[in-house]
Scaffold this motif. Structure first.
Motif, PDB file in Angstrom:
ATOM      1  N   UNK A  16       0.637   9.826  -6.428  1.00  0.00           N
ATOM      2  CA  UNK A  16       1.375   9.157  -5.236  1.00  0.00           C
ATOM      3  C   UNK A  16       1.563   7.822  -5.180  1.00  0.00           C
ATOM      4  N   UNK A  17       0.664   7.089  -5.911  1.00  0.00           N
ATOM      5  CA  UNK A  17       0.553   5.782  -5.981  1.00  0.00           C
ATOM      6  C   UNK A  17       1.708   5.212  -6.849  1.00  0.00           C
ATOM      7  N   UNK A  18       1.830   5.817  -7.974  1.00  0.00           N
ATOM      8  CA  UNK A  18       2.951   5.710  -9.199  1.00  0.00           C
ATOM      9  C   UNK A  18       4.136   5.984  -8.422  1.00  0.00           C
ATOM     10  N   UNK A  34      13.040  -8.236  -8.139  1.00  0.00           N
ATOM     11  CA  UNK A  34      12.233  -6.946  -8.433  1.00  0.00           C
ATOM     12  C   UNK A  34      10.911  -7.493  -8.293  1.00  0.00           C
ATOM     13  N   UNK A  35      10.273  -8.840  -8.646  1.00  0.00           N
ATOM     14  CA  UNK A  35       8.923  -8.929  -8.477  1.00  0.00           C
ATOM     15  C   UNK A  35       8.476  -8.902  -6.955  1.00  0.00           C
ATOM     16  N   UNK A  36       9.598  -9.125  -5.970  1.00  0.00           N
ATOM     17  CA  UNK A  36       9.019  -8.989  -4.371  1.00  0.00           C
ATOM     18  C   UNK A  36       9.120  -7.474  -4.476  1.00  0.00           C
ATOM     19  N   UNK A  37       9.869  -6.698  -4.679  1.00  0.00           N
ATOM     20  CA  UNK A  37       9.732  -5.077  -4.729  1.00  0.00           C
ATOM     21  C   UNK A  37       8.458  -4.672  -5.102  1.00  0.00           C
ATOM     22  N   UNK A  38       7.973  -5.253  -6.237  1.00  0.00           N
ATOM     23  CA  UNK A  38       6.742  -4.830  -7.150  1.00  0.00           C
ATOM     24  C   UNK A  38       5.585  -5.225  -6.249  1.00  0.00           C
ATOM     25  N   UNK A  39       5.480  -6.336  -5.592  1.00  0.00           N
ATOM     26  CA  UNK A  39       4.560  -6.834  -4.630  1.00  0.00           C
ATOM     27  C   UNK A  39       4.259  -6.105  -3.534  1.00  0.00           C
ATOM     28  N   UNK A  43       1.396  -3.490  -2.619  1.00  0.00           N
ATOM     29  CA  UNK A  43       0.715  -3.984  -1.387  1.00  0.00           C
ATOM     30  C   UNK A  43       0.394  -2.727  -0.660  1.00  0.00           C
ATOM     31  N   UNK A  44       1.401  -1.631  -0.480  1.00  0.00           N
ATOM     32  CA  UNK A  44       1.476  -0.418  -0.094  1.00  0.00           C
ATOM     33  C   UNK A  44      -0.040   0.380  -0.744  1.00  0.00           C
ATOM     34  N   UNK A  45       0.158   0.436  -2.113  1.00  0.00           N
ATOM     35  CA  UNK A  45      -0.893   1.268  -2.814  1.00  0.00           C
ATOM     36  C   UNK A  45      -2.210   0.359  -2.858  1.00  0.00           C
ATOM     37  N   UNK A  46      -2.334  -0.785  -2.783  1.00  0.00           N
ATOM     38  CA  UNK A  46      -3.474  -1.698  -2.647  1.00  0.00           C
ATOM     39  C   UNK A  46      -4.108  -1.451  -1.365  1.00  0.00           C
ATOM     40  N   UNK A  47      -3.320  -1.436  -0.288  1.00  0.00           N
ATOM     41  CA  UNK A  47      -3.816  -1.076   1.089  1.00  0.00           C
ATOM     42  C   UNK A  47      -4.539   0.356   1.010  1.00  0.00           C
ATOM     43  N   UNK A  48      -3.768   1.292   0.731  1.00  0.00           N
ATOM     44  CA  UNK A  48      -4.151   2.519   0.708  1.00  0.00           C
ATOM     45  C   UNK A  48      -5.457   2.692  -0.145  1.00  0.00           C
ATOM     46  N   UNK A  73      -4.793   6.809   6.663  1.00  0.00           N
ATOM     47  CA  UNK A  73      -3.539   7.552   7.225  1.00  0.00           C
ATOM     48  C   UNK A  73      -2.489   7.073   7.519  1.00  0.00           C
ATOM     49  N   UNK A  74      -2.584   5.918   7.927  1.00  0.00           N
ATOM     50  CA  UNK A  74      -1.265   4.836   7.859  1.00  0.00           C
ATOM     51  C   UNK A  74      -0.638   4.711   6.884  1.00  0.00           C
ATOM     52  N   UNK A  75      -1.558   4.078   5.780  1.00  0.00           N
ATOM     53  CA  UNK A  75      -0.821   3.714   4.558  1.00  0.00           C
ATOM     54  C   UNK A  75      -0.414   5.110   3.726  1.00  0.00           C
ATOM     55  N   UNK A  76      -1.052   6.177   4.161  1.00  0.00           N
ATOM     56  CA  UNK A  76      -0.644   7.441   3.379  1.00  0.00           C
ATOM     57  C   UNK A  76       0.919   7.886   4.019  1.00  0.00           C
ATOM     58  N   UNK A  77       0.836   7.754   5.548  1.00  0.00           N
ATOM     59  CA  UNK A  77       2.251   7.934   5.936  1.00  0.00           C
ATOM     60  C   UNK A  77       3.223   6.943   5.572  1.00  0.00           C
ATOM     61  N   UNK A  78       2.875   5.546   5.474  1.00  0.00           N
ATOM     62  CA  UNK A  78       3.935   4.733   5.102  1.00  0.00           C
ATOM     63  C   UNK A  78       4.414   5.181   3.686  1.00  0.00           C
ATOM     64  N   UNK A  79       3.538   5.457   2.749  1.00  0.00           N
ATOM     65  CA  UNK A  79       4.130   5.998   1.429  1.00  0.00           C
ATOM     66  C   UNK A  79       4.698   7.180   1.547  1.00  0.00           C
TER      67      UNK A  79
END
Length: 285
Positions: A16-18, A34-39, A43-48, A73-79
């Motif tokens: 899921x993170x990948x 793309x560096x901003x998109x990578x951050x 961030x989403x994966x790191x918070x999760x 669960x919020x981070x999971x729903x965001x992903x």
């Protein structure tokens, strides 16, 4: 057993993170560098991942925090939302992206299952004790069933033997009754015959001249009870002493105890051996 629940959760989380990172980079890479998109993806994966690690730490301590669980669960729903949004805006392979959009939610559900397993897991010692108790209960139930079956078989054998014995007794009684009835029938026929008395008289006339006996065969029928003999009243000690003294001195020299007891009973007197001997001792004293 722990690996069977934790490994699927770890694998689902990694996939899921990948996917989330790849989708964020591809989706936002056209609008921002793309560096901003990578951050943003990290961030989403790191918070999760951070909330998941904190949840696991609390679970290891036997604790639980609803706020941390809600953030996870919020981070999971965001992903999942990112994956769904990318699938809806993608011009190609929209169905494939929608097919994997549920993976973050599935990963959170697997971690929930793993947490439930940890809260209900037992040590190997406890599991061995439970298995031993269950085996003992099964053994006792099997022994009880075997005992009941054996008792039932024994009772059936006993009833069969009693039934057969009763049938044999009934057959013997019926045969005996039939034989006895035939014998009494023959006897009754002989008793009622006209020449029975005359034949018996002719047999005995030679040995009893001048006497004509009256022959009557026994009759099979009800009998009248004989009145009981009246017992004489028991002798008092004084009367018993007087009788013993009289019999003892009836001859000279005086009779012995054995001779006195024989004549005492021959005369029709009644007394127990204990009383008679006591009277003898009193008289002879």
């Amino acid at each position: 057993m722990k690996a069977k629940t934790v490994l699927p959760a770890v694998a689902m989380t990694a996939v899921s993170m990948v996917l989330t990172l790849a989708v964020v980079v591809m989706w936002l890479g056209t609008a921002v560098p793309w560096p901003v998109a990578l951050v943003v993806g990290l961030g989403i994966d790191g918070g999760w991942l951070a909330t998941l690690a904190y949840e696991r730490r609390l679970a290891a301590q036997g604790d639980h925090n609803r706020v941390v669980t809600g953030v996870g669960w919020f981070f999971g729903l965001v992903a999942s939302g990112v994956l769904v949004a990318h699938a809806l805006t993608a011009e190609a392979s929209a169905g494939a992206w929608l097919a994997v959009a549920w993976l973050p939610i599935a990963a959170k559900a697997l971690w929930l299952v793993h947490g439930l397993w940890e809260r209900t897991a037992l040590t190997p010692f406890a599991l061995d004790a439970i298995r031993g108790i269950q085996q003992e209960a099964r053994d006792e139930a099997a022994v009880a069933r075997a005992r009941l079956r054996a008792e039932a078989d024994t009772e059936e054998t006993r009833l069969t033997a009693v039934t057969h014995s009763g049938a044999r007794v009934a057959r013997v009684q019926a045969k005996t009754a039939k034989t006895l009835a035939g014998a009494w029938s023959t006897l009754e026929t002989a008793r009622q015959g006209e020449d029975t008395g005359r034949a018996l008289t002719s047999v005995t006339r030679c040995v009893t001249p001048g006497v004509t006996p009256r022959w009557e065969l026994p009759v099979w029928g009800p009998v009248e009870p004989v009145a009981a003999l009246e017992t004489a009243p028991a002798l008092t000690d004084a009367a018993l002493d007087a009788l013993v003294d009289e019999i003892r001195h009836s001859e000279t020299p005086a009779l012995s105890y054995r001779e006195m007891a024989t004549r005492f009973r021959a005369a029709g007197h009644s007394a127990s051996e204990v009383r008679l001997r006591a009277a003898w001792k009193r008289v002879a004293a």
